[in-house]
Design an enzyme around this catalytic site. Structure first.
Site, PDB file in Angstrom:
ATOM      1  CG  ASN A 158      27.228  10.271   6.857  1.00 41.09           C
ATOM      2  OD1 ASN A 158      26.313  10.153   7.660  1.00 41.09           O
ATOM      3  ND2 ASN A 158      28.284   9.485   6.863  1.00 41.09           N
ATOM      4  CD  GLU A 253      27.870   4.072  12.110  1.00 39.85           C
ATOM      5  OE1 GLU A 253      28.834   4.454  11.419  1.00 39.85           O
ATOM      6  OE2 GLU A 253      26.688   4.127  11.733  1.00 39.85           O
ATOM      7  CB  CYS A 287      31.414   6.239   9.826  1.00 46.62           C
ATOM      8  SG  CYS A 287      29.669   6.167   9.666  1.00 46.62           S
TER       9      CYS A 287
HETATM   10  O1  G3P Z   1      28.673   6.894   7.707  1.00 43.18           O
HETATM   11  C1  G3P Z   1      27.532   6.194   8.037  1.00 43.18           C
HETATM   12  C2  G3P Z   1      27.677   4.709   7.925  1.00 43.18           C
HETATM   13  O2  G3P Z   1      26.594   4.095   8.531  1.00 43.18           O
HETATM   14  C3  G3P Z   1      27.987   4.231   6.537  1.00 43.18           C
HETATM   15  O3  G3P Z   1      27.012   3.574   5.853  1.00 43.18           O
HETATM   16  O4  G3P Z   1      26.035   2.454   3.913  1.00 43.18           O
HETATM   17  O5  G3P Z   1      27.882   4.079   3.570  1.00 43.18           O
HETATM   18  O6  G3P Z   1      28.360   1.888   4.610  1.00 43.18           O
HETATM   19  P1  G3P Z   1      27.330   2.942   4.403  1.00 43.18           P
END
Ligand code: G3P
Length: 478
Positions: A158, A253, A287
């Protein structure tokens, strides 16, 4: 075969001796878009050997020089935002604008790593012995941070570029070498990003990018004796990796089921726009996406109505057109999401929109009156489907949040800061956002998950610290 992108090792672009390739399917067209080399275990061994040698020299390279190279790579990366962004559009169906933003954010992240690193690693500690009982002032302890060695970075589909550089930047400034295993969807964007580091002029062998099938080189890489640290972002695989990895620092993560708790006094317009942004940006494939709304019954009707109005305005279609909702990454992912939707339907959830799917494209869907016996109450769809659970008390909301195996982030909406703080303390998640949707950034903030959501803490400063060890020298006076 000119059609297969080469992998990067020893400062060169190479073909795998396997003669095989891995196909990358464009989520929108569902046709093969690109092919990358299917590297062998032997090639992994070679890369590890080279990385070990390159690291020794790099660790002796002055910190300011390391920083200078990182700044250079960051600038080149930003110059290449258009072609890399295009790869993201084709490989992971990220909307065109967001794809470019991901690359720019990555350049900024690399520069910040350089700046943070020179300051953080430019300091050490000095202790004297006579503060501890029984000691005279005869021992002087000098400590500083030294690199771990070879860091293995495994980013997810992603954010193939951003979550790769969030590992590469800290690893390199701290004096480590780096082996990157990109996700299959996003591999070409990763190779192009690595090309920017190549152009910046990093020493040969310091960075490698090895592509291939997880079944062939996945475990082999993560269990390789040459690896001194693993930084992984992704799904359940992370749990398996952590069980098999050796005695090395791990940064993981993994998934999340981020809850959005809405109290009666919340600004419901603010909540609705955050639910849209949090739940549906990149079609829910983050996530940190809002994955369950826990709203007080008395304001639930109004909130659901507001969110419904905004969902109706979301554009649905190809990433090239900058649509809000784009095809999810793979057919199996779309099938999984559909499974969750069917389960909710069977168990009596209220569908605020009609369920609609065309190939990998799933229309945004808000499910009201979701109950704990439905899978969608607990599992993460990683798609544009968002459940709403109506709660009778704050305790009920906190209970649902904490009953999850995940504990990445959560958010609470209220005008009462005292209540917000109490709820934040009670939520078993790595971060709680007050009056905003969950998010990892700004990228220097600590970012961590509790329970099955991860090990360790990321964010630029924490990652630099995690990718180093403390080394002491004690001067003993007679
Ligand atoms: O899904 C990956 C995670 O690190 C989300 O990042 O920047 O979308 O909050 P962000």
């Amino acid at each position: 075969d000119g059609d297969v992108f080469k992998y990067y090792a020893d400062g060169e672009w190479k073909k795998s001796s396997s003669g095989k390739s891995v196909s990358i399917i464009n989520p929108t067209t569902r046709k093969v878009q690109y092919k990358v080399q299917a590297c062998t275990q032997e090639e992994v061994n070679k890369v590890m050997e080279i990385a070990k040698v390159a690291q020794k020299a790099w660790a002796k390279t002055p910190l300011w020089k390391r920083a200078e190279l990182l700044h250079k790579a960051a600038a080149i990366l930003k110059e290449h935002k258009a072609p890399i962004g295009e790869c993201l559009v084709k490989e992971i169906a990220k909307p065109a604008k967001d794809s470019v933003t991901e690359v720019v954010r990555s350049g900024d992240l690399v520069s910040y790593c350089a700046e943070e690193g020179v300051r953080l690693l430019g300091q050490g500690t000095f202790l004297v012995s006579d503060s501890f009982p029984g000691n005279e002032r005869t021992k002087y302890c000098l400590s500083s941070k030294i690199p771990l060695g070879v860091v293995l970075a495994i980013p997810p589909f992603n954010y193939p570029v951003n979550l790769a550089v969030s590992k590469i930047g800290p690893a390199l400034i701290a004096g480590n070498s780096l082996v990157l295993k990109p996700p299959t969807q996003g591999a070409v964007a990763c190779l192009h990003m690595v090309h920017c580091f190549h152009l910046a002029g990093f020493p040969k062998g310091l960075i490698s990018c090895i592509t291939g099938k997880g079944s062939e080189i996945g475990d082999f890489l993560t269990m390789h004796p040459g690896v001194n640290c693993i930084s992984f972002t992704g799904g359940d695989t992370g749990i398996a990796i952590s069980k098999k990895a050796g005695m090395i620092p791990l940064q993981m993560e993994l998934g999340g089921k981020d809850a959005c708790i809405v109290l009666e006094d919340a600004d419901l317009d603010l909540v609705a726009s955050n639910i849209i942004k949090g739940g549906f940006s990149y079609s829910g494939q983050r996530c940190t996406a809002v994955k369950v709304v826990l709203v007080m019954e008395s304001v639930a009707d109004t909130l659901v109505e507001k969110v419904k109005t905004k969902v109706a305005k979301l554009t649905v279609g190809p990433p090239e057109d900058n649509c809000d909702i784009t095809p999810v990454v793979s057919e199996s992912s779309a099938n999984f999401i559909e499974g969750l939707v069917n389960d909710a339907k069977q168990k009596g959830a209220t569908f605020c929109q009609e369920y609609k799917r065309d190939g990998n494209l799933i229309w945004p869907l808000l499910l009201d009156n979701v109950r704990p016996d439905m899978r969608i109450a607990w599992e993460e769809p990683f798609g544009p489907v968002l459940p709403v659970i109506r709660i009778g008390s704050i305790e009920e909301g906190i209970h649902h949040c904490n009953a999850s195996n995940f504990g990445l982030q959560g958010c609470v909406f209220t005008k009462d800061i005292n209540k917000a703080m109490l709820i934040s303390d009670a939520m078993e998640t790595g971060t709680v956002q007050i009056n905003s949707a969950p998010a990892r950034g700004p990228d220097h903030f600590p970012f961590q998950g509790l329970k099955d959501s991860g090990i360790g803490s990321q964010g630029i400063t924490n990652s630099i610290n995690m990718m180093t060890k403390v080394k002491s020298t004690v001067i003993n006076l007679p």
